[in-house]
Design a protein around this motif. Structure first.
Motif, PDB file in Angstrom:
ATOM      1  N   HIS A  35      49.400 -56.473  63.424  1.00 67.78           N
ATOM      2  CA  HIS A  35      49.463 -56.119  64.845  1.00 67.78           C
ATOM      3  C   HIS A  35      49.480 -57.540  65.570  1.00 67.78           C
ATOM      4  N   ARG A  36      48.789 -58.469  64.840  1.00 69.27           N
ATOM      5  CA  ARG A  36      48.805 -59.682  65.741  1.00 69.27           C
ATOM      6  C   ARG A  36      50.123 -60.333  65.636  1.00 69.27           C
ATOM      7  N   ALA A  37      50.964 -60.326  64.403  1.00 75.54           N
ATOM      8  CA  ALA A  37      52.321 -60.734  64.454  1.00 75.54           C
ATOM      9  C   ALA A  37      53.244 -60.015  65.190  1.00 75.54           C
ATOM     10  N   ALA A  38      53.031 -58.682  65.408  1.00 77.62           N
ATOM     11  CA  ALA A  38      53.736 -57.697  66.334  1.00 77.62           C
ATOM     12  C   ALA A  38      53.627 -58.287  67.757  1.00 77.62           C
ATOM     13  N   MET A  39      52.396 -58.465  68.136  1.00 80.59           N
ATOM     14  CA  MET A  39      52.098 -58.905  69.720  1.00 80.59           C
ATOM     15  C   MET A  39      52.624 -60.227  70.050  1.00 80.59           C
ATOM     16  N   HIS A  40      52.654 -61.304  68.770  1.00 80.81           N
ATOM     17  CA  HIS A  40      53.166 -62.530  69.057  1.00 80.81           C
ATOM     18  C   HIS A  40      54.741 -62.537  69.241  1.00 80.81           C
ATOM     19  N   SER A  63      60.626 -53.477  72.777  1.00 81.98           N
ATOM     20  CA  SER A  63      60.287 -52.097  72.990  1.00 81.98           C
ATOM     21  C   SER A  63      59.690 -51.448  71.575  1.00 81.98           C
ATOM     22  N   ALA A  64      60.485 -51.684  70.583  1.00 80.10           N
ATOM     23  CA  ALA A  64      60.218 -51.365  68.938  1.00 80.10           C
ATOM     24  C   ALA A  64      59.211 -51.948  68.479  1.00 80.10           C
ATOM     25  N   LEU A  65      58.683 -53.193  68.937  1.00 78.80           N
ATOM     26  CA  LEU A  65      57.404 -53.952  68.312  1.00 78.80           C
ATOM     27  C   LEU A  65      56.173 -53.100  69.120  1.00 78.80           C
ATOM     28  N   VAL A  66      56.457 -52.947  70.442  1.00 80.04           N
ATOM     29  CA  VAL A  66      55.292 -52.267  71.169  1.00 80.04           C
ATOM     30  C   VAL A  66      54.998 -51.100  70.629  1.00 80.04           C
ATOM     31  N   GLU A  70      51.257 -49.544  69.216  1.00 82.97           N
ATOM     32  CA  GLU A  70      50.742 -48.367  69.702  1.00 82.97           C
ATOM     33  C   GLU A  70      50.242 -47.642  68.501  1.00 82.97           C
ATOM     34  N   ARG A  71      51.146 -47.548  67.493  1.00 84.69           N
ATOM     35  CA  ARG A  71      50.798 -46.736  66.241  1.00 84.69           C
ATOM     36  C   ARG A  71      49.814 -47.591  65.539  1.00 84.69           C
ATOM     37  N   SER A  72      49.839 -48.845  65.586  1.00 86.31           N
ATOM     38  CA  SER A  72      48.545 -49.630  64.872  1.00 86.31           C
ATOM     39  C   SER A  72      47.298 -49.292  65.348  1.00 86.31           C
ATOM     40  N   GLY A 117      54.263 -51.643  81.247  1.00 90.58           N
ATOM     41  CA  GLY A 117      53.050 -50.473  81.255  1.00 90.58           C
ATOM     42  C   GLY A 117      52.579 -50.296  80.116  1.00 90.58           C
ATOM     43  N   ARG A 118      53.310 -49.974  78.985  1.00 89.99           N
ATOM     44  CA  ARG A 118      52.843 -49.699  77.651  1.00 89.99           C
ATOM     45  C   ARG A 118      51.710 -50.847  77.148  1.00 89.99           C
ATOM     46  N   LEU A 119      51.944 -52.112  77.343  1.00 88.77           N
ATOM     47  CA  LEU A 119      51.022 -53.084  76.946  1.00 88.77           C
ATOM     48  C   LEU A 119      49.753 -52.749  77.613  1.00 88.77           C
TER      49      LEU A 119
END
Length: 555
Positions: A35-40, A63-66, A70-72, A117-119
């Protein structure tokens, strides 16, 4: 005034990092992406859109990373990372998330697709868990507090401020020489300093700048001319790793500018010249803290001389291109343990001139498998450093009559080196004590090290771990495949135009030396090693052993 060439370099580097992310997710986000790598990655893609024309590919990838983020996120609002349902691991991601939203707001940009908005929703789901969440390490307190501050900016929930104040009421763990309690350059650069800067900025608390300022000034005597930072004193994993000053780049720039500090400006120049500079990280921080992007004041020349950092037991001497480090601040004196969270290094001396390097000089008497000498005390007088310590072991006497048992079922107890069903605390011990003194005389071109011991006669080994180069004067060790043997000397290491020479006296040239790793390592099939070329010198504890290191060259 903005340093436009520096800003342009950060933009170029950010766009390159964004392209690398796009290539990595071209076939989709891997389910195992942390999740940290995805948000970075989301932060980098959003930042690239802010400083460049928005790109549909970046928007789709963000969008795909967000969606992966969300799934994580677990049902509690926390993420799993190195630890399960972890408030600290979640805080790292929330800090990146909060900074991303702050960047978008500060630039008046809604962001690609519906990412903002999703973040925001991901952040809001983490509030309750982080509000009551706990930590493991000292630096986690500040990372978690910074995450709470970011969520407060996002939600306005005043409970978050109260929780921050609980953590801050413990006091920031900075000592008189400017070292956090973990003494780690890595965690200062990536956790404690950034977190305290965020808290100071978001909460309007300038007093929280002071520990960061002290931390950065502690670097001044510890950074070599190539940007390497001394880390031998650390209580974390970087005590065994090479760490570089580029990790502090933006922090150094900020305080060099605001304090008109030429010494910090010199380090900032070294940091920003490093090709490993983390451009996206520095650009993001610079956009919310513009002092980092301003032109630096004039850099001060490096200062020669000796600096003693008593809180960490370290002495640092610089003379032109040569630098020596003497270390006696291991936590072993207090704990008698080798463990995570302790300063474990037994390296007593490091020396370099340009590329010619002694990574470590270590001393190991053969004394009941207790391993290398780690000093109890450090005394400094002018250019002389005296390191002293003693190790005690021995043999146990019979139990007193009132402690004996017919069934022999005595307590399983710790002797200090091992456990046995002997009820050791109830027994008298016939002690053997080995006292060791290492005297280091520092010079412009190197150092002389003399090892003296008092106690039973036993074998003694000095280990020299050298850097790369052409080595002349050492023989193959007849028993150890990973070590050489300095029988007579001199030994010479040539690295480019630089040279390091070693002379020894008081050694035993007839008996192959053995370096005692210590039972704390060998019992679990481990070994105590410093990376580099190992050269061993052998002797005996009833005779002083002297090692003289000299360097020269054109560096």
């Amino acid at each position: 005034m903005i340093d436009e060439p520096y800003r342009a370099r950060l933009v170029t580097g950010t766009l390159a990092e964004a392209e690398g992310i796009l290539a990595a997710v071209r076939d989709g986000v891997r389910p195992t992406t942390p999740h940290r790598a995805a948000m970075h990655a989301v932060r980098v893609l959003v930042l690239a859109d802010l400083v460049d024309a928005p790109a549909p590919a970046r928007a789709a990838a963000a969008s795909a990373l967000v969606a992966h983020l969300e799934r994580s996120q677990g049902p509690t609002g926390l993420f799993d990372g190195d630890n399960l349902v972890s408030p600290p691991d979640t805080s790292f991601t929330i800090n990146d998330l909060s900074l991303t939203l702050e960047l978008l707001e500060s630039q008046g940009d809604p962001g690609p697709a519906d990412v903002a908005g999703r973040l925001r929703a991901v952040g809001e789901r983490a509030v309750e868990a982080l509000l009551v969440g706990g930590v493991h390490t000292p630096n986690h307190r500040w990372e978690l507090s910074a995450a709470l501050a970011g969520l407060h900016r996002l939600t306005g929930d005043e409970r978050l401020i109260g929780r921050i104040d609980e953590w801050l009421a413990e006091g920031v763990d900075i000592d008189a020489d400017g070292f956090y309690s973990e003494r780690s350059p890595n965690y200062a650069a990536y956790v404690s300093n950034p977190s305290l800067l965020t808290l100071a900025r978001l909460l309007g608390r300038p007093e929280l700048l002071e520990p960061v300022r002290a931390s950065l000034r502690s670097l001044v005597p510890l950074v070599d001319d190539d940007g390497e930072v001394v880390s031998i004193h650390s209580r974390r994993q970087d005590q065994r790793e090479t760490f570089r000053v580029h990790s502090f780049a933006g922090q150094l720039r900020r305080f060099a500018v605001t304090d008109d500090d030429g010494a910090l400006a010199r380090l900032a120049v070294l940091a920003c010249e490093d090709p490993r500079l983390e451009c996206a990280r520095e650009l993001a921080d610079g956009l919310v803290d513009p002092a980092r992007l301003r032109s630096l004041p004039a850099a001060a020349a490096p200062r020669d001389g000796t600096v003693t950092l008593r809180t960490i037991g370290l002495v640092r001497r610089r003379s032109g291109a040569a630098a020596s480090t003497v270390f006696g601040g291991s936590d072993h004196a207090r704990t008698r343990r080798i463990a995570s969270g302790l300063a474990n290094s037994a390296a007593l001396l490091q020396h370099r001139r340009g590329a010619a390097r002694l990574h470590a000089l270590r001393v190991a008497p053969a004394f009941f498998d207790t391993g290398a000498f780690r000093p109890d005390t450090v005394e400094v007088t002018d250019e002389r450093v005296v390191l002293t310590g003693s190790t005690v072991s021995g043999y146990y006497q019979p139990l007193a009559a009132d402690r004996r048992r017919a069934d022999g079922a005595y307590l399983l107890t710790d002797e200090g080196r091992f456990f046995a069903q002997m009820d050791f605390p109830a027994r008298e011990r016939s002690d053997l004590r080995l006292a060791t003194t290492v005297v280091v005389d520092l010079r412009d071109d190197g150092a002389t090290v003399e090892v003296r011991c008092q106690g039973p006669r036993t074998r003694l080994a000095v280990e020299l771990t050298l850097g790369q180069g052409v080595l002349v004067g050492a023989d193959p060790h007849p028993e150890l495949a990973d070590a050489l043997w300095l029988r007579e000397g001199p030994l010479t290491l040539r690295s480019g135009s630089d040279e390091l020479r070693v002379q020894v006296s008081g050694h035993d040239s007839g008996l192959p030396p053995r370096y005692d790793d210590g039972e704390l390592f060998t019992y679990v099939h481990g070994e105590d090693r410093v990376p580099g070329v190992r050269v061993l010198v052998g002797g005996w504890t009833d005779q002083p052993l002297q090692v003289t290191i000299t360097t020269g060259g054109t560096a």
